[in-house]
Design a protein around this motif. Structure first.
Motif, PDB file in Angstrom:
ATOM      1  N   LEU A  19     -36.599  50.820  17.159  1.00  0.00           N
ATOM      2  CA  LEU A  19     -35.827  51.753  17.971  1.00  0.00           C
ATOM      3  C   LEU A  19     -34.353  51.620  17.612  1.00  0.00           C
ATOM      4  CD1 LEU A  19     -35.488  53.693  20.437  1.00  0.00           C
ATOM      5  CD2 LEU A  19     -35.297  51.629  21.858  1.00  0.00           C
ATOM      6  N   ASP A  20     -33.705  52.718  17.320  1.00  0.00           N
ATOM      7  CA  ASP A  20     -32.290  52.698  16.966  1.00  0.00           C
ATOM      8  C   ASP A  20     -31.457  52.686  18.255  1.00  0.00           C
ATOM      9  OD1 ASP A  20     -29.750  52.973  15.997  1.00  0.00           O
ATOM     10  OD2 ASP A  20     -30.237  54.561  14.569  1.00  0.00           O
ATOM     11  N   LEU A  21     -30.927  51.508  18.594  1.00  0.00           N
ATOM     12  CA  LEU A  21     -30.136  51.394  19.821  1.00  0.00           C
ATOM     13  C   LEU A  21     -28.777  52.074  19.695  1.00  0.00           C
ATOM     14  CD1 LEU A  21     -30.858  47.716  20.935  1.00  0.00           C
ATOM     15  CD2 LEU A  21     -31.845  49.832  21.812  1.00  0.00           C
ATOM     16  N   THR A  22     -28.365  52.371  18.474  1.00  0.00           N
ATOM     17  CA  THR A  22     -27.090  53.064  18.293  1.00  0.00           C
ATOM     18  C   THR A  22     -27.162  54.464  18.864  1.00  0.00           C
ATOM     19  OG1 THR A  22     -26.842  51.811  16.236  1.00  0.00           O
ATOM     20  CG2 THR A  22     -25.301  53.626  16.608  1.00  0.00           C
ATOM     21  N   ASP A  23     -28.314  55.107  18.703  1.00  0.00           N
ATOM     22  CA  ASP A  23     -28.488  56.478  19.198  1.00  0.00           C
ATOM     23  C   ASP A  23     -29.120  56.523  20.581  1.00  0.00           C
ATOM     24  OD1 ASP A  23     -27.462  57.400  16.776  1.00  0.00           O
ATOM     25  OD2 ASP A  23     -29.446  57.427  15.831  1.00  0.00           O
ATOM     26  N   ALA A  24     -29.835  55.460  20.949  1.00  0.00           N
ATOM     27  CA  ALA A  24     -30.502  55.451  22.254  1.00  0.00           C
ATOM     28  C   ALA A  24     -29.482  55.304  23.374  1.00  0.00           C
ATOM     29  CB  ALA A  24     -31.511  54.308  22.314  1.00  0.00           C
ATOM     30  N   THR A  78     -32.157  53.628  28.248  1.00  0.00           N
ATOM     31  CA  THR A  78     -33.445  53.612  27.550  1.00  0.00           C
ATOM     32  C   THR A  78     -34.230  52.352  27.917  1.00  0.00           C
ATOM     33  OG1 THR A  78     -32.481  54.833  25.689  1.00  0.00           O
ATOM     34  CG2 THR A  78     -34.553  53.669  25.290  1.00  0.00           C
ATOM     35  N   ALA A  79     -35.509  52.527  28.247  1.00  0.00           N
ATOM     36  CA  ALA A  79     -36.349  51.387  28.608  1.00  0.00           C
ATOM     37  C   ALA A  79     -36.581  50.506  27.377  1.00  0.00           C
ATOM     38  CB  ALA A  79     -37.680  51.865  29.175  1.00  0.00           C
ATOM     39  N   LEU A  80     -36.372  49.220  27.532  1.00  0.00           N
ATOM     40  CA  LEU A  80     -36.541  48.266  26.450  1.00  0.00           C
ATOM     41  C   LEU A  80     -37.588  47.232  26.839  1.00  0.00           C
ATOM     42  CD1 LEU A  80     -32.786  47.670  25.529  1.00  0.00           C
ATOM     43  CD2 LEU A  80     -34.380  49.300  24.499  1.00  0.00           C
ATOM     44  N   ALA A  81     -38.340  46.761  25.846  1.00  0.00           N
ATOM     45  CA  ALA A  81     -39.440  45.838  26.112  1.00  0.00           C
ATOM     46  C   ALA A  81     -39.254  44.529  25.355  1.00  0.00           C
ATOM     47  CB  ALA A  81     -40.773  46.480  25.711  1.00  0.00           C
ATOM     48  N   GLN A  82     -39.865  43.495  25.889  1.00  0.00           N
ATOM     49  CA  GLN A  82     -39.860  42.192  25.233  1.00  0.00           C
ATOM     50  C   GLN A  82     -40.500  42.287  23.850  1.00  0.00           C
ATOM     51  OE1 GLN A  82     -38.538  39.454  26.323  1.00  0.00           O
ATOM     52  NE2 GLN A  82     -39.638  37.671  25.591  1.00  0.00           N
ATOM     53  N   ARG A  83     -39.875  41.671  22.855  1.00  0.00           N
ATOM     54  CA  ARG A  83     -40.349  41.624  21.472  1.00  0.00           C
ATOM     55  C   ARG A  83     -40.289  42.984  20.780  1.00  0.00           C
ATOM     56  NH1 ARG A  83     -40.430  37.333  18.624  1.00  0.00           N
ATOM     57  NH2 ARG A  83     -42.150  38.119  17.384  1.00  0.00           N
ATOM     58  N   GLN A  84     -39.643  43.967  21.370  1.00  0.00           N
ATOM     59  CA  GLN A  84     -39.529  45.280  20.737  1.00  0.00           C
ATOM     60  C   GLN A  84     -38.601  45.211  19.530  1.00  0.00           C
ATOM     61  OE1 GLN A  84     -38.163  48.293  23.433  1.00  0.00           O
ATOM     62  NE2 GLN A  84     -38.543  49.970  22.010  1.00  0.00           N
ATOM     63  N   ARG A  85     -38.993  45.874  18.450  1.00  0.00           N
ATOM     64  CA  ARG A  85     -38.155  45.932  17.256  1.00  0.00           C
ATOM     65  C   ARG A  85     -37.050  46.960  17.478  1.00  0.00           C
ATOM     66  NH1 ARG A  85     -40.222  47.641  12.271  1.00  0.00           N
ATOM     67  NH2 ARG A  85     -38.757  46.264  11.212  1.00  0.00           N
ATOM     68  N   VAL A  86     -35.828  46.569  17.139  1.00  0.00           N
ATOM     69  CA  VAL A  86     -34.682  47.461  17.324  1.00  0.00           C
ATOM     70  C   VAL A  86     -33.764  47.340  16.113  1.00  0.00           C
ATOM     71  CG1 VAL A  86     -34.714  47.387  19.849  1.00  0.00           C
ATOM     72  CG2 VAL A  86     -33.391  45.682  18.583  1.00  0.00           C
ATOM     73  N   THR A  87     -32.981  48.372  15.913  1.00  0.00           N
ATOM     74  CA  THR A  87     -31.932  48.323  14.909  1.00  0.00           C
ATOM     75  C   THR A  87     -30.612  48.663  15.596  1.00  0.00           C
ATOM     76  OG1 THR A  87     -31.181  49.204  12.782  1.00  0.00           O
ATOM     77  CG2 THR A  87     -32.314  50.733  14.245  1.00  0.00           C
ATOM     78  N   LEU A  88     -29.568  47.974  15.202  1.00  0.00           N
ATOM     79  CA  LEU A  88     -28.245  48.167  15.795  1.00  0.00           C
ATOM     80  C   LEU A  88     -27.224  48.371  14.685  1.00  0.00           C
ATOM     81  CD1 LEU A  88     -29.752  45.547  17.338  1.00  0.00           C
ATOM     82  CD2 LEU A  88     -27.813  45.822  18.859  1.00  0.00           C
ATOM     83  N   ARG A  89     -26.306  49.281  14.918  1.00  0.00           N
ATOM     84  CA  ARG A  89     -25.182  49.473  14.014  1.00  0.00           C
ATOM     85  C   ARG A  89     -23.903  49.272  14.803  1.00  0.00           C
ATOM     86  NH1 ARG A  89     -26.072  54.223  12.944  1.00  0.00           N
ATOM     87  NH2 ARG A  89     -24.332  55.357  13.877  1.00  0.00           N
ATOM     88  N   GLY A  90     -23.062  48.390  14.309  1.00  0.00           N
ATOM     89  CA  GLY A  90     -21.832  48.102  15.034  1.00  0.00           C
ATOM     90  C   GLY A  90     -21.023  47.030  14.330  1.00  0.00           C
ATOM     91  N   ARG A  91     -20.181  46.347  15.102  1.00  0.00           N
ATOM     92  CA  ARG A  91     -19.319  45.309  14.550  1.00  0.00           C
ATOM     93  C   ARG A  91     -19.526  44.004  15.313  1.00  0.00           C
ATOM     94  NH1 ARG A  91     -15.083  47.133  11.259  1.00  0.00           N
ATOM     95  NH2 ARG A  91     -14.986  49.408  11.079  1.00  0.00           N
ATOM     96  N   PHE A  92     -19.622  42.942  14.539  1.00  0.00           N
ATOM     97  CA  PHE A  92     -19.695  41.622  15.148  1.00  0.00           C
ATOM     98  C   PHE A  92     -18.343  41.258  15.750  1.00  0.00           C
ATOM     99  CE2 PHE A  92     -23.222  40.576  12.001  1.00  0.00           C
ATOM    100  CZ  PHE A  92     -24.207  40.478  12.975  1.00  0.00           C
ATOM    101  N   LEU A  93     -18.382  40.630  16.926  1.00  0.00           N
ATOM    102  CA  LEU A  93     -17.162  40.118  17.561  1.00  0.00           C
ATOM    103  C   LEU A  93     -17.024  38.651  17.166  1.00  0.00           C
ATOM    104  CD1 LEU A  93     -17.565  41.757  21.095  1.00  0.00           C
ATOM    105  CD2 LEU A  93     -16.501  42.701  19.029  1.00  0.00           C
TER     106      LEU A  93
END
Length: 239
Positions: free
Chosen positions: A40-45, A49-64
């Motif tokens: 699941l692309d969390l950048t667009d979600a 959005t409902a999220l589940a344990q062990r769900q595969r996700v992709t994130l685009r952003g910047r590390f702090l």
């Protein structure tokens, strides 16, 4: 009475191990299903959005990078180290996820912390969502500082929010092994396989069978002794 109590305890332990084995088997099946699903692309979600344990996700952003830290007391191959925890702010959003980037070995002293690289530009990572583990007798609110780094024995997003001035999502992202910007990642789905639980169940049921066998054998021996005694007494009474 003691035998019945022992049998009840042994059978209950065996049944519990069978139940745990079935639970672990279901977890492995669900995890395999999650692994086969596209992330699941969390950048667009949206944030709701409902999220589940062990769900595969992709994130685009910047590390702090200025607010990253360590999860202490992580052991791999018998060696103590720590997991690197880096917040990631999603592009075009105020949402921040804590990303567990994997394991690094510790030094002879807790203050001996290895250097690692954290990209400064936009990154895309893929991982699995997970809820922080509540470790008994460990306080996640206890935060140590080693220079710019912080260290915790347990992830408590509420405590980290207060300490870091962030609004972390309550779920943590563990980088998948194929994702970039991580370190050693070896996170089993279950700590004990279903087969081991079933093996323990067989042992408990075997002990129950042994107790029952000993009890029945003792009963038969006692019955023979009583029968023999009865015959002897009868012979003596006729003399």
């Amino acid at each position: 009475m003691a035998v019945l109590t022992s049998l009840a305890i042994l059978l209950a332990l065996g049944s519990w191990q069978v139940s745990r084995g079935r639970d672990k088997a279901r977890m492995l099946v669900a995890d395999a299903r999650q692994a086969a699903a596209p992330p699941l692309d969390l950048t667009d979600a949206g944030p709701h959005t409902a999220l589940a344990q062990r769900q595969r996700v992709t994130l685009r952003g910047r590390f702090l990078a200025d607010r990253q830290g360590l999860l202490d007391n992580q052991v791999h191959g018998g060696r103590v180290g720590y997991d690197v925890l880096t917040p990631l702010r999603i592009t075009g959003s105020d949402r921040v996820f804590l990303v567990d980037r994997g394991w690094l070995p510790g030094g002879p002293r807790r203050s001996d912390i290895a250097d690692w690289d954290t990209p400064s530009g936009e990154v895309t990572v893929v991982g699995r969502l997970g809820r922080p583990v509540d470790i008994p007798f460990v306080s996640g609110s206890a935060i140590e500082h080693f220079g710019p780094l912080w260290m915790v024995a347990e992830i408590n997003t509420s405590a980290l929010n207060a300490a870091l001035g962030l609004d972390l999502h309550p779920m943590v992202v563990r980088l998948e092994a194929e994702s970039a910007h991580g370190f050693l990642r070896d996170w089993p789905v279950v700590a004990m396989t279903p087969q081991r639980h079933y093996g323990y169940a067989v042992q408990w049921f075997g002990l129950a069978a042994a107790v029952l066998g000993v009890y029945l054998a003792a009963g038969r021996r006692r019955a023979r002794e009583l029968k023999t005694t009865g015959v002897t007494d009868a012979n003596l009474s006729t003399k």
